[in-house]
Scaffold this motif. Sequence first.
Motif, PDB file in Angstrom:
ATOM      1  N   UNK A   4      -5.148  -9.555  -4.743  1.00  0.00           N
ATOM      2  CA  UNK A   4      -3.780  -9.289  -5.166  1.00  0.00           C
ATOM      3  C   UNK A   4      -3.431  -7.835  -4.881  1.00  0.00           C
ATOM      4  N   UNK A   5      -2.143  -7.545  -4.824  1.00  0.00           N
ATOM      5  CA  UNK A   5      -1.668  -6.207  -4.486  1.00  0.00           C
ATOM      6  C   UNK A   5      -2.249  -5.142  -5.410  1.00  0.00           C
ATOM      7  N   UNK A   6      -2.311  -5.426  -6.698  1.00  0.00           N
ATOM      8  CA  UNK A   6      -2.835  -4.421  -7.637  1.00  0.00           C
ATOM      9  C   UNK A   6      -4.314  -4.142  -7.409  1.00  0.00           C
ATOM     10  N   UNK A   7      -5.080  -5.134  -6.976  1.00  0.00           N
ATOM     11  CA  UNK A   7      -6.501  -4.928  -6.685  1.00  0.00           C
ATOM     12  C   UNK A   7      -6.675  -4.014  -5.472  1.00  0.00           C
ATOM     13  N   UNK A   8      -5.845  -4.227  -4.461  1.00  0.00           N
ATOM     14  CA  UNK A   8      -5.895  -3.388  -3.267  1.00  0.00           C
ATOM     15  C   UNK A   8      -5.521  -1.962  -3.633  1.00  0.00           C
ATOM     16  N   UNK A   9      -4.464  -1.805  -4.415  1.00  0.00           N
ATOM     17  CA  UNK A   9      -4.042  -0.467  -4.817  1.00  0.00           C
ATOM     18  C   UNK A   9      -5.127   0.239  -5.623  1.00  0.00           C
ATOM     19  N   UNK A  10      -5.793  -0.474  -6.519  1.00  0.00           N
ATOM     20  CA  UNK A  10      -6.870   0.130  -7.316  1.00  0.00           C
ATOM     21  C   UNK A  10      -7.993   0.651  -6.421  1.00  0.00           C
ATOM     22  N   UNK A  11      -8.373  -0.120  -5.416  1.00  0.00           N
ATOM     23  CA  UNK A  11      -9.414   0.335  -4.481  1.00  0.00           C
ATOM     24  C   UNK A  11      -8.965   1.570  -3.723  1.00  0.00           C
ATOM     25  N   UNK A  12      -7.735   1.565  -3.240  1.00  0.00           N
ATOM     26  CA  UNK A  12      -7.221   2.706  -2.484  1.00  0.00           C
ATOM     27  C   UNK A  12      -7.097   3.937  -3.367  1.00  0.00           C
ATOM     28  N   UNK A  13      -6.733   3.739  -4.607  1.00  0.00           N
ATOM     29  CA  UNK A  13      -6.529   4.855  -5.537  1.00  0.00           C
ATOM     30  C   UNK A  13      -7.831   5.611  -5.802  1.00  0.00           C
TER      31      UNK A  13
END
Length: 78
Positions: A4-13
């Motif tokens: 999900x988008x939030x999982x991708x963002x968490x990894x990138x963050x």
Amino acid sequence: MPMQANEIEELLRITFPDAQIVVEGSDGVHMSAMVIDESFRGKNRVQQQRAVYAALKGKMDGPSGELHALALTTKAPE
């Protein structure tokens, strides 16, 4: 399992804590991300995108990867 988008963002963050990050897509497989970060300054587009892929920690690796496609926009802040 698709990401999900939030999982991708968490990894990138984790790798880009001060970046402007926008992740879009609703199918969990074909997503897009925009990452604007100072660490990209002086790097070419390939180097920037490699840094983003590295931040995803193998989630796009091969046919068994959780993320099939990620359209990327990367740049340093203006």
